[in-house]
Write an enzyme that holds these catalytic residues in place. Structure first.
Site, short mmCIF file in Angstrom:
data_model
loop_
_atom_site.label_atom_id
_atom_site.label_comp_id
_atom_site.label_asym_id
_atom_site.label_seq_id
_atom_site.Cartn_x
_atom_site.Cartn_y
_atom_site.Cartn_z
N LYS A 30 3.57 -14.69 2.83
CA LYS A 30 3.75 -15.47 1.38
C LYS A 30 5.13 -15.57 1.24
CE LYS A 30 1.26 -17.49 -1.92
NZ LYS A 30 0.35 -18.42 -1.84
N ASP A 52 -2.76 -17.93 2.33
CA ASP A 52 -4.03 -18.75 1.72
C ASP A 52 -4.28 -19.84 2.74
OD1 ASP A 52 -1.56 -19.36 1.00
OD2 ASP A 52 -2.07 -20.36 -0.77
N TYR A 81 0.68 -1.21 -0.12
CA TYR A 81 -0.10 0.03 0.01
C TYR A 81 0.89 1.32 -0.08
CZ TYR A 81 -4.38 -2.82 0.97
OH TYR A 81 -5.31 -3.56 0.98
N ASP A 119 -5.64 -6.64 5.42
CA ASP A 119 -6.72 -5.65 4.88
C ASP A 119 -7.81 -6.70 4.72
OD1 ASP A 119 -8.59 -3.87 4.25
OD2 ASP A 119 -7.26 -3.13 2.56
#
Ligand code: NAI
Length: 358
Positions: A185, A218, A138, A242
């Site tokens: 990740k 995930d 972001y 988020d």
């Protein structure tokens, strides 16, 4: 405890209505607060040509604590999001979202028995999302390399990753959670998420009493739906945080219920995470629960624990006994009726087990 000075940003739409309800309940609980009211958002943009006049940030800097209603950002008029500006200008690096179910509001787990999709403990959800608020995906740095090819820049620093992971472990320790789940990740984003993970591991070594679990984002999404409480405190990068925060809110009845806070070294802003609900604004139908729960977090932050528990207990009782329920949760109560129900319960004598011996 003496009088506190707190900045109040009522915001747009239903903001002023839910803020008024919360102010009334906090006063009825016996906390003395001088609210320094500051206007920000779409409504003030028309008068002042900015959605965030300088004095709003000055007020939060001075008082170090604020309660904020939802803010509408006028779309397509070149205004920066007020929420993002507040976070960036005050360096509110941690977004904290405790997600707990309320009695009387069904969760996807309420009916199912453990082992058949249900959870131990009758389906009561209790987890916390700690999201890095200042960098990651972001940064807003995006550009076109050649026509048809665009690039966004993701920044991950050791400083920001360390401070958010430390914050999560400290929070787990302080609030009695057994573990922190570091969500990443790093299998794909080896450098950036890899650094975040290393910082999580280092924070874990400094907090030997708290278990650390590493989880790919995930897998975390799946586990959050199957057994959210197992995650306990989730700490993660901006974008994942988020998305996962809203997923978590969905487990307990949606954004109208859950509280939120943005916390920095020098200031903290407690806020409703839902929007300004223009469809019901001004009608007296808004549900003040989310902002009230944020106010409870704020009261804990300023050391008013007794009053925080008093409000929390009354709120849970209202839902458990179904004394008032607003339209968003399938009821017919108005904001006023809901507010009165909470105030009434706060003044009821607590059950014998909760009374302090004379
Ligand atoms: P929204 O959250 O305002 O509304 C979605 C639906 O939820 C509507 O049907 C609304 O009536 C209902 N709802 C939301 N909060 C409620 C409450 N407390 N009680 C009863 N019902 C409630 O989301 P939407 O429509 O996408 O956004 C409207 C405006 O809010 C936009 O200008 C957006 O930019 C702003 N917004 C501001 C946020 C913030 O300040 N934190 C967060 C999300 C949106």
């Amino acid at each position: 405890m003496g009088k506190h000075v707190v900045t109040l940003i009522p915001g747009d739409g239903i903001g002023p209505e839910v803020c008024a309800a919360v102010q009334e309940i906090v006063a009825a609980a016996g906390v003395e607060i001088e609210w320094e009211v500051q206007e920000a958002g779409a409504a003030v943009a028309e008068k002042r040509g900015t959605t965030l006049p300088d004095e709003v940030l000055e007020s939060v800097r001075r008082n170090k604590v604020a309660l904020k209603g939802p803010i509408g950002t006028p779309i397509g008029k070149g205004f920066r999001s007020v929420n993002v500006q507040i976070r960036q200008d005050l360096d509110l690096f941690a977004s904290l979202r405790p997600v707990k179910s309320l009695p009387g509001i069904a969760t996807p787990f309420t009916a199912a028995p453990p082992g058949r999709g249900g959870m131990p403990g009758g389906g009561a959800v209790d987890l916390v999302i700690v999201r890095e608020n200042t960098e990651g995906m972001y940064t807003g740095i995006e550009h076109e390399i050649v026509p048809g090819v665009r690039e966004a820049v993701k920044i991950v620093t050791e400083t920001a990753s360390t401070r958010i992971c430390e914050f999560a472990f400290d929070y787990a320790e302080k609030m009695g959670y057994p573990r922190v789940t570091v969500v990443h990740k790093a299998n794909i984003m080896k450098k950036t998420d890899g650094l975040f993970l290393e910082c999580g591991r280092a924070a874990a070594r400094r907090h030997p009493r708290i278990e650390m679990v590493e989880m790919i984002v995930d897998a975390c999404a799946m586990n959050m739906v199957r057994n959210p409480n197992r995650l306990a405190v989730v700490v993660t990068l901006n974008l994942y945080g988020d998305i996962l925060s809203d997923l978590a809110a969905g487990l307990v009845g949606g954004l109208g219920i859950v509280p939120g806070a943005n916390i920095g070294k020098d200031a903290a802003v407690f806020e409703a995470v839902h929007g300004s609900a223009p469809d019901i604004a001004g009608k007296g139908l808004a549900n003040p629960t989310a902002l009230l729960q944020s106010a409870v977090m704020m009261l804990d932050h300023i050391g008013e624990h007794t009053c925080a528990r008093k409000i929390e207990r009354a709120l849970r009782d209202v839902y458990e006994r179904d004394l008032a329920r607003t339209g968003d949760l399938g009821g017919r109560s108005t904001t006023r009726e809901f507010t009165e129900a909470i105030k009434l319960l706060m003044n009821e004598a607590p059950p014998p087990s909760l009374r302090t011996p004379a």
